[in-house]
Write a protein that holds these residues in place. Sequence first.
Motif, PDB file in Angstrom:
ATOM      1  N   ALA A 267      20.114  22.925  77.692  1.00  0.00           N
ATOM      2  CA  ALA A 267      20.954  21.729  77.826  1.00  0.00           C
ATOM      3  C   ALA A 267      22.312  22.091  78.423  1.00  0.00           C
ATOM      4  CB  ALA A 267      21.138  21.063  76.462  1.00  0.00           C
ATOM      5  N   LEU A 268      22.889  23.213  77.977  1.00  0.00           N
ATOM      6  CA  LEU A 268      24.173  23.649  78.532  1.00  0.00           C
ATOM      7  C   LEU A 268      24.038  24.006  80.009  1.00  0.00           C
ATOM      8  CD1 LEU A 268      25.675  25.773  75.631  1.00  0.00           C
ATOM      9  CD2 LEU A 268      26.852  23.927  76.841  1.00  0.00           C
ATOM     10  N   ALA A 269      22.965  24.697  80.365  1.00  0.00           N
ATOM     11  CA  ALA A 269      22.750  25.047  81.768  1.00  0.00           C
ATOM     12  C   ALA A 269      22.559  23.793  82.617  1.00  0.00           C
ATOM     13  CB  ALA A 269      21.550  25.977  81.899  1.00  0.00           C
ATOM     14  N   ALA A 270      21.797  22.834  82.099  1.00  0.00           N
ATOM     15  CA  ALA A 270      21.549  21.597  82.845  1.00  0.00           C
ATOM     16  C   ALA A 270      22.790  20.727  82.942  1.00  0.00           C
ATOM     17  CB  ALA A 270      20.413  20.814  82.183  1.00  0.00           C
ATOM     18  N   SER A 271      23.730  20.901  82.014  1.00  0.00           N
ATOM     19  CA  SER A 271      24.918  20.032  81.995  1.00  0.00           C
ATOM     20  C   SER A 271      25.796  20.214  83.217  1.00  0.00           C
ATOM     21  CB  SER A 271      25.740  20.302  80.728  1.00  0.00           C
ATOM     22  OG  SER A 271      26.354  21.584  80.768  1.00  0.00           O
ATOM     23  N   ILE A 272      25.675  21.334  83.916  1.00  0.00           N
ATOM     24  CA  ILE A 272      26.465  21.523  85.131  1.00  0.00           C
ATOM     25  C   ILE A 272      25.613  21.372  86.388  1.00  0.00           C
ATOM     26  CG2 ILE A 272      28.042  23.065  83.927  1.00  0.00           C
ATOM     27  CD1 ILE A 272      26.739  25.348  85.626  1.00  0.00           C
ATOM     28  N   ALA A 273      24.313  21.156  86.190  1.00  0.00           N
ATOM     29  CA  ALA A 273      23.410  21.069  87.336  1.00  0.00           C
ATOM     30  C   ALA A 273      23.230  19.641  87.836  1.00  0.00           C
ATOM     31  CB  ALA A 273      22.055  21.671  86.993  1.00  0.00           C
ATOM     32  N   GLY A 274      23.728  18.671  87.069  1.00  0.00           N
ATOM     33  CA  GLY A 274      23.681  17.300  87.549  1.00  0.00           C
ATOM     34  C   GLY A 274      22.431  16.539  87.214  1.00  0.00           C
ATOM     35  N   ASP A 275      21.694  16.956  86.197  1.00  0.00           N
ATOM     36  CA  ASP A 275      20.464  16.270  85.805  1.00  0.00           C
ATOM     37  C   ASP A 275      20.644  15.714  84.393  1.00  0.00           C
ATOM     38  OD1 ASP A 275      17.955  15.340  85.254  1.00  0.00           O
ATOM     39  OD2 ASP A 275      16.898  17.177  85.822  1.00  0.00           O
ATOM     40  N   PRO A 276      21.168  14.484  84.262  1.00  0.00           N
ATOM     41  CA  PRO A 276      21.433  13.930  82.930  1.00  0.00           C
ATOM     42  C   PRO A 276      20.173  13.769  82.092  1.00  0.00           C
ATOM     43  CG  PRO A 276      21.756  12.257  84.638  1.00  0.00           C
ATOM     44  CD  PRO A 276      21.590  13.569  85.336  1.00  0.00           C
ATOM     45  N   ALA A 277      19.045  13.498  82.733  1.00  0.00           N
ATOM     46  CA  ALA A 277      17.800  13.350  81.972  1.00  0.00           C
ATOM     47  C   ALA A 277      17.400  14.671  81.320  1.00  0.00           C
ATOM     48  CB  ALA A 277      16.685  12.852  82.889  1.00  0.00           C
ATOM     49  N   ALA A 278      17.577  15.772  82.041  1.00  0.00           N
ATOM     50  CA  ALA A 278      17.236  17.087  81.491  1.00  0.00           C
ATOM     51  C   ALA A 278      18.171  17.442  80.343  1.00  0.00           C
ATOM     52  CB  ALA A 278      17.309  18.151  82.584  1.00  0.00           C
ATOM     53  N   VAL A 279      19.466  17.151  80.507  1.00  0.00           N
ATOM     54  CA  VAL A 279      20.426  17.428  79.437  1.00  0.00           C
ATOM     55  C   VAL A 279      20.042  16.650  78.182  1.00  0.00           C
ATOM     56  CG1 VAL A 279      22.832  17.251  78.695  1.00  0.00           C
ATOM     57  CG2 VAL A 279      22.307  17.899  81.044  1.00  0.00           C
ATOM     58  N   ALA A 280      19.766  15.368  78.361  1.00  0.00           N
ATOM     59  CA  ALA A 280      19.423  14.514  77.215  1.00  0.00           C
ATOM     60  C   ALA A 280      18.162  15.014  76.519  1.00  0.00           C
ATOM     61  CB  ALA A 280      19.245  13.070  77.684  1.00  0.00           C
ATOM     62  N   ALA A 281      17.153  15.396  77.297  1.00  0.00           N
ATOM     63  CA  ALA A 281      15.880  15.839  76.708  1.00  0.00           C
ATOM     64  C   ALA A 281      16.054  17.144  75.938  1.00  0.00           C
ATOM     65  CB  ALA A 281      14.833  16.006  77.808  1.00  0.00           C
ATOM     66  N   HIS A 282      16.716  18.119  76.558  1.00  0.00           N
ATOM     67  CA  HIS A 282      16.897  19.410  75.892  1.00  0.00           C
ATOM     68  C   HIS A 282      17.808  19.276  74.670  1.00  0.00           C
ATOM     69  CE1 HIS A 282      14.681  21.592  78.846  1.00  0.00           C
ATOM     70  NE2 HIS A 282      15.539  21.391  79.827  1.00  0.00           N
ATOM     71  N   ALA A 283      18.889  18.509  74.810  1.00  0.00           N
ATOM     72  CA  ALA A 283      19.822  18.347  73.688  1.00  0.00           C
ATOM     73  C   ALA A 283      19.158  17.629  72.525  1.00  0.00           C
ATOM     74  CB  ALA A 283      21.067  17.593  74.144  1.00  0.00           C
ATOM     75  N   GLN A 284      18.378  16.595  72.828  1.00  0.00           N
ATOM     76  CA  GLN A 284      17.705  15.858  71.766  1.00  0.00           C
ATOM     77  C   GLN A 284      16.686  16.726  71.048  1.00  0.00           C
ATOM     78  OE1 GLN A 284      18.612  12.883  70.714  1.00  0.00           O
ATOM     79  NE2 GLN A 284      17.126  13.058  69.046  1.00  0.00           N
ATOM     80  N   SER A 285      15.980  17.543  71.801  1.00  0.00           N
ATOM     81  CA  SER A 285      15.024  18.467  71.198  1.00  0.00           C
ATOM     82  C   SER A 285      15.735  19.452  70.278  1.00  0.00           C
ATOM     83  CB  SER A 285      14.265  19.230  72.293  1.00  0.00           C
ATOM     84  OG  SER A 285      13.414  20.208  71.738  1.00  0.00           O
ATOM     85  N   ALA A 286      16.878  19.977  70.744  1.00  0.00           N
ATOM     86  CA  ALA A 286      17.640  20.922  69.929  1.00  0.00           C
ATOM     87  C   ALA A 286      18.185  20.255  68.678  1.00  0.00           C
ATOM     88  CB  ALA A 286      18.785  21.508  70.760  1.00  0.00           C
ATOM     89  N   LEU A 287      18.733  19.061  68.816  1.00  0.00           N
ATOM     90  CA  LEU A 287      19.380  18.382  67.691  1.00  0.00           C
ATOM     91  C   LEU A 287      18.365  17.913  66.652  1.00  0.00           C
ATOM     92  CD1 LEU A 287      22.086  16.391  69.661  1.00  0.00           C
ATOM     93  CD2 LEU A 287      22.498  18.236  68.027  1.00  0.00           C
TER      94      LEU A 287
END
Length: 507
Positions: A229-249
């Motif tokens: 999620a942290l890596a995706a947060s600078i790559a510009g893919d909000p869907a990937a950030v949301a998916a990875h962060a939600q899985s982690a949380l």
Amino acid sequence: MTFGVRLLRDGPVADAHNLLLLASGTLRTTDVVRSREAAVHASLAAWSGGDRDGYLRALDALCAPAGPSDGAPPATDSSDSSDSSDSSDSSDSSDSSDSHDPVAAFWRAYRDGMHGVLHGDFERANALLRPVLNLLGAQQEASRLLSAGTIALMLGDLAAARTVLGRALAAARSDATPTLLPRILEHLAYAELREGRYHQARVHAKAGLEAAGDHGQRNVTAGLSAVLALAASIAGDPAAVAAHAQSALHTAHAHGLSQTRTLAEWARARADLGHGNAEHTAARLAPLVHGGPRQGHFGLWMMAVPCYVGATVLAGHDVDVEHLIDQYAVWASLGADPQAPAVVLRCRALVADDEHSEALFVAALAEHEKVDSPYEHARTHLAYGMWLRRRRRPVEARSQLRSAVMGFDQCGADVWTAHADAELRAAGETSTAAPTAISSPGSEPGPLPLLTPQQQRIAHSVAQGATNREVARQLSISTRTVEYHLRNIFTQLGVRSRVALARRLGP
């Protein structure tokens, strides 16, 4: 002990900590090796759960004297573990009986060094832990190399961490130790993330997810998801950030993983900031960086402070962040993060008056040259370039913004590359790809060439439905400036409303 280790990998870590600490005490009179092994795992569980006092208790259990032969609890004072004023003296005196035992000396050095880390005494921590790191790093076993990598991360020696964890990865793969592989990949990806090597971090984190999924290690899976999620947060893919962060949380909340929760929330906040939503970033990070029950992990929350400071400045919040910057400066001076000294200067530049800001930006860039940290270096170039552009110094701004574009591109920070490129166009750069009119071959030129680069950005945002306040936040300018440009845009294009502007620009 076996069940405690299983919970550490796939269960509530508070339960794992309690079981493992109990096992350590029970085994102390019969099997000191397994007792120490249980204490090490208990410390890992406490760290994952953000239990600082529990972590210190587990450290002290590593060197606790053996109790009476009947198994009664040893006579120790647990309050010593949380006393930061003089923990090392009490530890040394309790171990005088085995002062000539090299194994006991090793564990004392490890315990006292980690006490130094948690109490902010990094000079002492380095003196004690560096020999431990060197000894473990010279081994061939994957488990010992993983321990060496963890110590290097604690000391802020990211280059050493990557090197020794890379060797641990090779050892684990060659020795076919599948249960250890996900944890090694998690630590390696995190080290690469800390250094701004986002491409490598993504590759190793994805490999770790595959390995963890095969062996039912949900806690490790959650940690790897937070890294992604942290890596995706600078790559510009909000869907990937949301998916990875939600899985982690999801796992973090269920199993009490404070470290994972902090990283996942930080990732969501950075994604918001990268897409111009500074207010959401500040709102997400405020609980993590301020004291209280929702504060982030005791060993990690400080790293989110620069993001919070930048967000509050961009959002125009009237919030006193200087006390947080002062805290971050103290932390930066301890040597726990090699890029922190430069970042603290950038934070001070953002909140200083014009008379002092420029000198602070220049000093921050000079400090960045001492460390290979492309992402944070580019963030400082961008902040300085935006500061220069707002003060109508476009030629100087373009130089900084070009460096920002190249730095972000180097580490795969696509969303920030686009942001810096847009700032560069707004500063009058013509060599990058500016928005062009929508027209077919042979048709008349469209309306956008009539506008300046800044007006083009405003026109596009307004045509897509953004309010003046949202545009101001995205471009780091005032609402009054947006209104001024919008009036000129309407005049240039011969339109009288936002709807007419959207139609004029076309689909």
